[in-house]
Design an enzyme around this catalytic site. Structure first.
Site, PDB file in Angstrom:
ATOM      1  CE1 TYR A 262     -10.861  18.730  27.811  1.00 48.31           C
ATOM      2  CE2 TYR A 262     -10.370  17.085  26.145  1.00 48.31           C
ATOM      3  CZ  TYR A 262     -10.749  17.406  27.428  1.00 48.31           C
ATOM      4  OH  TYR A 262     -10.982  16.406  28.329  1.00 48.31           O
TER       5      TYR A 262
ATOM      6  CD  GLU B   9      -2.977  -1.111   0.201  1.00 46.29           C
ATOM      7  OE1 GLU B   9      -2.807  -0.423  -0.828  1.00 46.29           O
ATOM      8  OE2 GLU B   9      -3.984  -1.814   0.383  1.00 46.29           O
TER       9      GLU B   9
ATOM     10  CE1 TYR C  80     -16.594  15.310  22.688  1.00 51.20           C
ATOM     11  CE2 TYR C  80     -18.541  14.371  23.725  1.00 51.20           C
ATOM     12  CZ  TYR C  80     -17.213  14.714  23.781  1.00 51.20           C
ATOM     13  OH  TYR C  80     -16.477  14.474  24.905  1.00 51.20           O
TER      14      TYR C  80
ATOM     15  CG  HIS D 212      -4.164   0.516   5.707  1.00 50.97           C
ATOM     16  ND1 HIS D 212      -5.535   0.616   5.623  1.00 50.97           N
ATOM     17  CD2 HIS D 212      -3.853  -0.671   5.112  1.00 50.97           C
ATOM     18  CE1 HIS D 212      -6.024  -0.450   5.005  1.00 50.97           C
ATOM     19  NE2 HIS D 212      -5.018  -1.248   4.695  1.00 50.97           N
TER      20      HIS D 212
ATOM     21  CG  HIS E 221      -7.382  -4.745   7.192  1.00 50.72           C
ATOM     22  ND1 HIS E 221      -7.145  -5.850   6.408  1.00 50.72           N
ATOM     23  CD2 HIS E 221      -6.871  -3.699   6.508  1.00 50.72           C
ATOM     24  CE1 HIS E 221      -6.497  -5.488   5.303  1.00 50.72           C
ATOM     25  NE2 HIS E 221      -6.312  -4.180   5.347  1.00 50.72           N
TER      26      HIS E 221
ATOM     27  CG  HIS F 231      -8.918  -2.415   2.100  1.00 52.73           C
ATOM     28  ND1 HIS F 231      -8.146  -2.050   1.013  1.00 52.73           N
ATOM     29  CD2 HIS F 231      -8.030  -2.737   3.074  1.00 52.73           C
ATOM     30  CE1 HIS F 231      -6.860  -2.182   1.311  1.00 52.73           C
ATOM     31  NE2 HIS F 231      -6.768  -2.587   2.567  1.00 52.73           N
TER      32      HIS F 231
END
Ligand code: 13P
Length: 217
Positions: free
Chosen positions: A212, A77, A117, A96, A98, A159
């Site tokens: 914050y 990837e 939120y 990345h 899964h 994916h």
């Protein structure tokens, strides 16, 4: 080529983060991959190396044109890692994985709407789902870059998930948070159609988060 202490620390941090992804349960086996911006290119995990066995010298340095030392094998990837870091000056790390709940929603082609939120931490009022394309392809990379426009996370149809950030720690934190949101949304869907927060509220939260310490990136 000598490796500086700074580069070695980055390489080790990538390996530590890979191991953490599996320990946290947001990834399985070698399904995930991680990259961090480095000099005028990126450091990216090697393909198909179990994280337990991964060593700093196996992390691949790749130039932004995709070239790397011929004896090294970057993640399959690498293209979306390179394209995200190339197109997003605000981002220095790409994670990345899964994760199960993200992937369940992605299989269904669903995005995550503003059910909580905390979605604001991913940069907007939704976490989009990029259309399916075969792993490692230019097409998948283009879909991912588009789904991440103005955002710090996206799902990948059939994916998994991508989280990005100013630092590897922030991208890792967000990856865990996105899986939590996916799990909460999935749970709500068992009961019915969840009510959503309005976009203006997500924008208000985004601004509050900046003050914050949960600032984006
Ligand atoms: P790599 O082992 O090549 O990084 O690939 C795993 C993967 O995530 C494919 O999507």
């Amino acid at each position: 080529m000598s490796t500086t202490a700074e580069e070695l620390a980055k390489r080790q941090a990538i390996i530590d983060a890979c191991r953490r992804m599996n320990a946290l349960g947001i990834n399985q086996g070698t399904s995930g991959n991680i990259s961090v911006r480095h000099v005028d290119g990126l450091l990216v995990t090697p393909t198909s190396v179990p994280y337990e066995a991964m060593t700093p010298d196996q992390i691949v340095f790749m130039a932004m044109d995709g070239t790397h030392a011929p004896d090294q094998k970057p993640s399959s990837e690498w293209r979306f890692h390179r394209d995200i870091l190339k197109s997003r000056g605000d981002v220095n790390a790409v994670v990345h994985a899964h994760p199960t709940y993200c992937t369940i929603l992605a299989i269904m082609g669903m995005e995550i709407p503003p059910v909580h939120y905390m979605i604001a931490a991913a940069g907007g009022d939704s976490i989009r789902c990029a259309p399916y394309a075969t792993f490692g392809t230019v097409e998948l990379s283009e879909h991912a870059v588009r789904a991440l426009e103005g955002r710090l996370a996206c799902l990948l149809d059939h994916h998994g998930m991508i989280a990005i950030g100013k630092t590897l720690d922030k991208a890792m934190w967000l990856a865990v948070e996105v899986e939590t949101l996916a799990r909460q949304y999935h749970g709500c869907l068992q009961i019915g159609k969840p009510p959503l927060l309005p976009s203006e509220e997500i924008e208000r939260v985004r601004q509050r988060m900046a003050g914050y310490g949960l600032s984006e990136g």
